[in-house]
Motif scaffolding. Structure first.
Motif, PDB file in Angstrom:
ATOM      1  N   MET A  25      -5.536  -1.607 -12.143  1.00 12.61           N
ATOM      2  CA  MET A  25      -5.174  -2.000 -10.755  1.00 12.61           C
ATOM      3  C   MET A  25      -5.373  -3.477 -10.901  1.00 12.61           C
ATOM      4  SD  MET A  25      -8.084  -0.322  -8.601  1.00 12.61           S
ATOM      5  CE  MET A  25      -7.928  -1.559  -6.971  1.00 12.61           C
ATOM      6  N   GLY A  26      -5.034  -4.280  -9.975  1.00 11.77           N
ATOM      7  CA  GLY A  26      -5.353  -5.621  -9.802  1.00 11.77           C
ATOM      8  C   GLY A  26      -6.524  -6.268  -8.948  1.00 11.77           C
TER       9      GLY A  26
ATOM     10  N   TYR B 197       1.592   0.266  -9.370  1.00 11.76           N
ATOM     11  CA  TYR B 197       2.476  -0.767  -8.948  1.00 11.76           C
ATOM     12  C   TYR B 197       3.457  -1.069  -9.822  1.00 11.76           C
ATOM     13  CZ  TYR B 197      -1.232  -4.028 -10.340  1.00 11.76           C
ATOM     14  OH  TYR B 197      -2.257  -4.566 -10.997  1.00 11.76           O
ATOM     15  N   GLY B 198       3.269  -0.876 -11.081  1.00  8.89           N
ATOM     16  CA  GLY B 198       4.389  -1.421 -11.839  1.00  8.89           C
ATOM     17  C   GLY B 198       4.276  -2.956 -12.476  1.00  8.89           C
ATOM     18  N   TRP B 199       5.238  -3.536 -12.685  1.00  7.71           N
ATOM     19  CA  TRP B 199       5.093  -4.766 -13.413  1.00  7.71           C
ATOM     20  C   TRP B 199       6.306  -5.975 -13.128  1.00  7.71           C
ATOM     21  CZ3 TRP B 199       5.927  -0.089 -15.539  1.00  7.71           C
ATOM     22  CH2 TRP B 199       7.064   0.358 -15.716  1.00  7.71           C
ATOM     23  N   ALA B 200       6.164  -7.003 -13.873  1.00  6.70           N
ATOM     24  CA  ALA B 200       7.293  -7.971 -13.498  1.00  6.70           C
ATOM     25  C   ALA B 200       7.010  -8.925 -12.105  1.00  6.70           C
ATOM     26  CB  ALA B 200       8.486  -7.500 -13.755  1.00  6.70           C
ATOM     27  N   PHE B 201       5.921  -8.981 -11.751  1.00  8.31           N
ATOM     28  CA  PHE B 201       5.432 -10.017 -10.538  1.00  8.31           C
ATOM     29  C   PHE B 201       5.329 -11.288 -10.888  1.00  8.31           C
ATOM     30  CE2 PHE B 201       4.232  -5.234  -9.454  1.00  8.31           C
ATOM     31  CZ  PHE B 201       4.734  -5.204  -8.224  1.00  8.31           C
ATOM     32  N   THR B 202       5.441 -12.026  -9.756  1.00  5.70           N
ATOM     33  CA  THR B 202       4.694 -13.403  -9.996  1.00  5.70           C
ATOM     34  C   THR B 202       3.514 -13.446  -9.374  1.00  5.70           C
ATOM     35  OG1 THR B 202       5.734 -13.771  -7.814  1.00  5.70           O
ATOM     36  CG2 THR B 202       7.196 -14.076  -9.330  1.00  5.70           C
ATOM     37  N   ARG B 203       2.688 -14.562  -9.322  1.00  3.26           N
ATOM     38  CA  ARG B 203       1.426 -14.458  -8.993  1.00  3.26           C
ATOM     39  C   ARG B 203       1.491 -14.134  -7.222  1.00  3.26           C
ATOM     40  NH1 ARG B 203      -3.152 -16.562 -11.228  1.00  3.26           N
ATOM     41  NH2 ARG B 203      -3.852 -17.126  -9.241  1.00  3.26           N
ATOM     42  N   GLU B 204       2.422 -14.810  -6.479  1.00  9.19           N
ATOM     43  CA  GLU B 204       2.585 -14.567  -5.328  1.00  9.19           C
ATOM     44  C   GLU B 204       2.741 -13.077  -4.944  1.00  9.19           C
ATOM     45  OE1 GLU B 204       4.960 -16.511  -1.446  1.00  9.19           O
ATOM     46  OE2 GLU B 204       5.861 -16.928  -3.368  1.00  9.19           O
TER      47      GLU B 204
ATOM     48  N   LEU C 108       0.746  -1.369   0.053  1.00  5.85           N
ATOM     49  CA  LEU C 108       0.056  -0.040   0.029  1.00  5.85           C
ATOM     50  C   LEU C 108       0.877   1.416   0.007  1.00  5.85           C
ATOM     51  CD1 LEU C 108      -2.830   1.129   0.081  1.00  5.85           C
ATOM     52  CD2 LEU C 108      -2.810   0.942   2.479  1.00  5.85           C
ATOM     53  N   MET C 109       2.130   1.191   0.615  1.00  2.47           N
ATOM     54  CA  MET C 109       3.065   2.244   0.530  1.00  2.47           C
ATOM     55  C   MET C 109       3.381   2.642  -0.704  1.00  2.47           C
ATOM     56  SD  MET C 109       5.216   2.140   4.110  1.00  2.47           S
ATOM     57  CE  MET C 109       6.547   3.083   3.689  1.00  2.47           C
ATOM     58  N   LEU C 110       3.641   1.654  -1.577  1.00  5.83           N
ATOM     59  CA  LEU C 110       4.167   1.903  -2.605  1.00  5.83           C
ATOM     60  C   LEU C 110       3.113   2.581  -3.705  1.00  5.83           C
ATOM     61  CD1 LEU C 110       6.383   1.651  -5.173  1.00  5.83           C
ATOM     62  CD2 LEU C 110       5.409  -0.599  -5.537  1.00  5.83           C
ATOM     63  N   MET C 111       2.008   1.890  -3.459  1.00  8.90           N
ATOM     64  CA  MET C 111       0.787   2.248  -4.474  1.00  8.90           C
ATOM     65  C   MET C 111       0.293   3.780  -4.217  1.00  8.90           C
ATOM     66  SD  MET C 111      -1.673  -1.166  -5.068  1.00  8.90           S
ATOM     67  CE  MET C 111      -1.903  -1.443  -3.222  1.00  8.90           C
ATOM     68  N   GLU C 112       0.395   4.073  -2.869  1.00  7.15           N
ATOM     69  CA  GLU C 112       0.257   5.464  -2.385  1.00  7.15           C
ATOM     70  C   GLU C 112       1.053   6.602  -3.085  1.00  7.15           C
ATOM     71  OE1 GLU C 112      -0.272   5.216   2.122  1.00  7.15           O
ATOM     72  OE2 GLU C 112      -2.630   5.114   1.755  1.00  7.15           O
ATOM     73  N   LYS C 113       2.414   6.167  -3.143  1.00  6.75           N
ATOM     74  CA  LYS C 113       3.480   7.055  -3.734  1.00  6.75           C
ATOM     75  C   LYS C 113       2.962   7.387  -5.213  1.00  6.75           C
ATOM     76  CE  LYS C 113       7.282   5.619  -0.862  1.00  6.75           C
ATOM     77  NZ  LYS C 113       8.511   4.924  -1.042  1.00  6.75           N
ATOM     78  N   ASN C 114       2.654   6.276  -6.013  1.00  4.12           N
ATOM     79  CA  ASN C 114       2.078   6.646  -7.271  1.00  4.12           C
ATOM     80  C   ASN C 114       0.873   7.475  -7.304  1.00  4.12           C
ATOM     81  OD1 ASN C 114       3.951   5.269  -9.316  1.00  4.12           O
ATOM     82  ND2 ASN C 114       3.857   3.587  -7.763  1.00  4.12           N
TER      83      ASN C 114
ATOM     84  N   PRO D  87     -12.004  -4.587   2.632  1.00  2.00           N
ATOM     85  CA  PRO D  87     -10.926  -3.226   2.638  1.00  2.00           C
ATOM     86  C   PRO D  87     -10.501  -2.861   1.333  1.00  2.00           C
ATOM     87  CG  PRO D  87     -10.515  -4.829   4.363  1.00  2.00           C
ATOM     88  CD  PRO D  87     -11.388  -5.585   3.497  1.00  2.00           C
ATOM     89  N   SER D  88     -10.781  -1.522   0.609  1.00  2.00           N
ATOM     90  CA  SER D  88     -10.360  -1.351  -0.670  1.00  2.00           C
ATOM     91  C   SER D  88      -9.808   0.045  -0.426  1.00  2.00           C
ATOM     92  CB  SER D  88     -11.721  -1.353  -1.356  1.00  2.00           C
ATOM     93  OG  SER D  88     -12.139  -2.636  -1.200  1.00  2.00           O
ATOM     94  N   PRO D  89      -8.542   0.215   0.074  1.00  2.48           N
ATOM     95  CA  PRO D  89      -8.113   1.592   0.120  1.00  2.48           C
ATOM     96  C   PRO D  89      -7.759   2.235  -1.314  1.00  2.48           C
ATOM     97  CG  PRO D  89      -6.536   0.029   0.690  1.00  2.48           C
ATOM     98  CD  PRO D  89      -7.550  -0.907   0.783  1.00  2.48           C
ATOM     99  N   VAL D  90      -7.284   1.428  -2.039  1.00  2.00           N
ATOM    100  CA  VAL D  90      -7.053   1.747  -3.455  1.00  2.00           C
ATOM    101  C   VAL D  90      -8.427   2.513  -4.200  1.00  2.00           C
ATOM    102  CG1 VAL D  90      -6.057   1.505  -5.675  1.00  2.00           C
ATOM    103  CG2 VAL D  90      -4.864   0.493  -3.801  1.00  2.00           C
TER     104      VAL D  90
END
Length: 469
Positions: A143-144, A87-94, A54-60, A121-124
């Protein structure tokens, strides 16, 4: 008499309501797109806590907020932000999981900003809703989404959930009015599932009807062509994370061509990352670009704001239907059933520059499979003919005139003209009803490529073969 009186009054009330609705409809609207340089996770292979995500998403979102407020200040009715912009890209499912929220169906009639505790809960979602509501502007974001499933569903992933690359739209009151799950995932999107069926997501406003899809979707029939051709929306909303691929698939080049070929407004918001060749956003109309941005030098984001016709199909200037194979009887170069014809005159050809005419009729098999018919005039990287078709960004040769046409077997053909520096050529070319792409005047800049990019959707492989990671 009492019954007829009621009927008359009722009819009057209906007429008044219809008149009020008519008066609210806008002939034009102000559109905005924001190209965002995303703040990325240090390592997308390492799991983080929900709090860290959430901290990363709030920065964006804080950066997107500045753009949304500025767009609203300039009178924009709607703003589109990029794919992966939160939040960007190149993640895994986990590792993507902490970033996901359970996004409800818009039919639940929900304003997260006004009723934050109604669902999980849906802060975004709440933050985006409030940005739309507090600035009286439609907000489009990517978003996801996560959806739990179990063994009763034979396609349920082993971790017990579906994960979707998702676009959301909030209206100017902050209400969730659209949710779209990306149907044609790019080959690297292993963190997401594609939905069982394509979603043809539309919504109506006082300034026209809208459809929405994401990035690689533009290369396929469903849902992109259905929204523009069968459902005839006025404007397509297009969050994307597009890596520029010259000579024919640079973002501003192909997205503007698609808008012209399909006859729709097209709002394209790209992510900005010079290292990954990601730039190129635009606001495009059926007759050409209204505003666009392409910059490989700067690292900051960029906001575009301009006016569009709300219902372009009603415009007297709306392009006429094109018979794409009518003119191309002078056969210059052919592959299989596609023959391409070119007439041209150069202003002054530079000795160290070579241009070629190319034809391609077949299945494209790199980063997805789809059937193409392409006629193109393009500049080679060097005077060595083996370099032709490699990416080129600069040229020196202007053309006094050009005319390109082909014997296409498909009606879905997208006209591209790209100038030196990867710049568009608004107003300098046109498509004739007999299928010729011609210059209107001497080109104002040197030419990189002129192309008719055809898509023969009926010859594509099945969706599960082309889209699944």
């Amino acid at each position: 008499a009492r019954y007829s009186q009621t009927t008359v009054f009722g009819a009057s009330a209906v007429l008044l309501v219809l008149s009020a609705l008519g008066a609210c409809a806008l002939d034009t609207y102000v559109a905005a797109v924001y190209e965002h340089n995303v703040i990325l996770s240090e390592d997308t292979e390492v799991p983080v806590s929900p709090e860290e995500a959430l901290m990363l998403m709030e920065k964006n979102i804080a950066i997107l907020e500045v753009a949304i407020k500025e767009a609203a200040r300039q009178g924009a009715h709607i703003i589109v932000t990029p794919e992966d912009g939160i939040y960007g890209w190149a993640f895994t499912r986990e590792t993507i999981y902490p970033y996901l929220e359970d996004i409800p169906d818009p039919q639940v009639d929900w304003i997260p900003c006004a009723d934050p505790g109604r669902f999980a809960p849906s802060p975004v979602l709440e933050r985006l809703s409030c940005l739309a509501r507090n600035n009286s502007i439609y907000v489009v974001a990517n978003m996801g989404d996560k959806k739990a499933c179990n063994s009763s569903d034979p396609k349920c992933p082993s971790d017990g959930r579906y994960q979707y690359n998702t676009n959301v739209v909030f209206d100017s009151e902050g209400k969730l009015v659209a949710r779209y799950h990306k149907y044609n995932l790019f080959v690297t999107e292993k963190q997401f599932n594609y939905p069982k069926d394509p979603g043809f997501v539309t919504f109506n406003t006082s300034f026209g009807s809208f459809g929405i899809f994401t990035c690689a979707d533009i290369l396929y029939h469903d849902p992109a062509v259905v929204l523009a051709s069968r459902l005839q929306v006025d404007t397509i909303l297009f969050p994307t994370a597009w890596v520029n691929t010259l000579p024919l698939l640079s973002a501003v080049q192909f997205h503007s061509a698609w808008a012209m070929g399909m006859g729709v407004n097209f709002l394209s918001a790209n992510t900005h990352n010079c290292t990954l060749e990601m730039t190129g956003s635009g606001i495009y109309a059926p007759d050409g670009p209204r505003a666009y941005y392409y910059n490989t030098e700067m690292d900051n984001g960029h906001l575009l704001v301009t006016e569009l016709s709300s219902r372009p199909r009603l415009s007297p200037d709306y392009p006429a239907a094109v018979n794409w194979s009518l003119y191309a009887s002078h056969r210059a170069i052919c592959q299989q059933d596609l023959c391409c014809h070119l007439s041209y005159k150069m202003v002054k050809k530079h000795q160290d520059e070579i241009y070629v005419l190319g034809a391609f009729d077949g299945l494209h098999v790199v980063e997805g499979e789809y059937y193409l018919q392409v006629c193109t005039l393009l500049k080679c990287l060097s005077t060595n003919l083996s370099s032709c078709g490699q990416p080129v960004e600069m040229a020196q040769t202007k053309f006094e005139m050009f005319s390109l046409s082909g014997t296409f077997g498909t009606s879905y053909v997208f006209p591209e003209v790209l100038y030196s520096g990867v710049q568009l050529a608004p107003g300098e070319f046109e498509v004739l009803t007999d299928g010729r792409l011609i210059s209107r005047t001497t080109t104002s800049k040197p030419v990189l490529s002129v192309a008719l990019f055809g898509r023969w959707y009926e010859k594509d492989p099945p969706h599960t073969a082309q889209a699944s990671p």
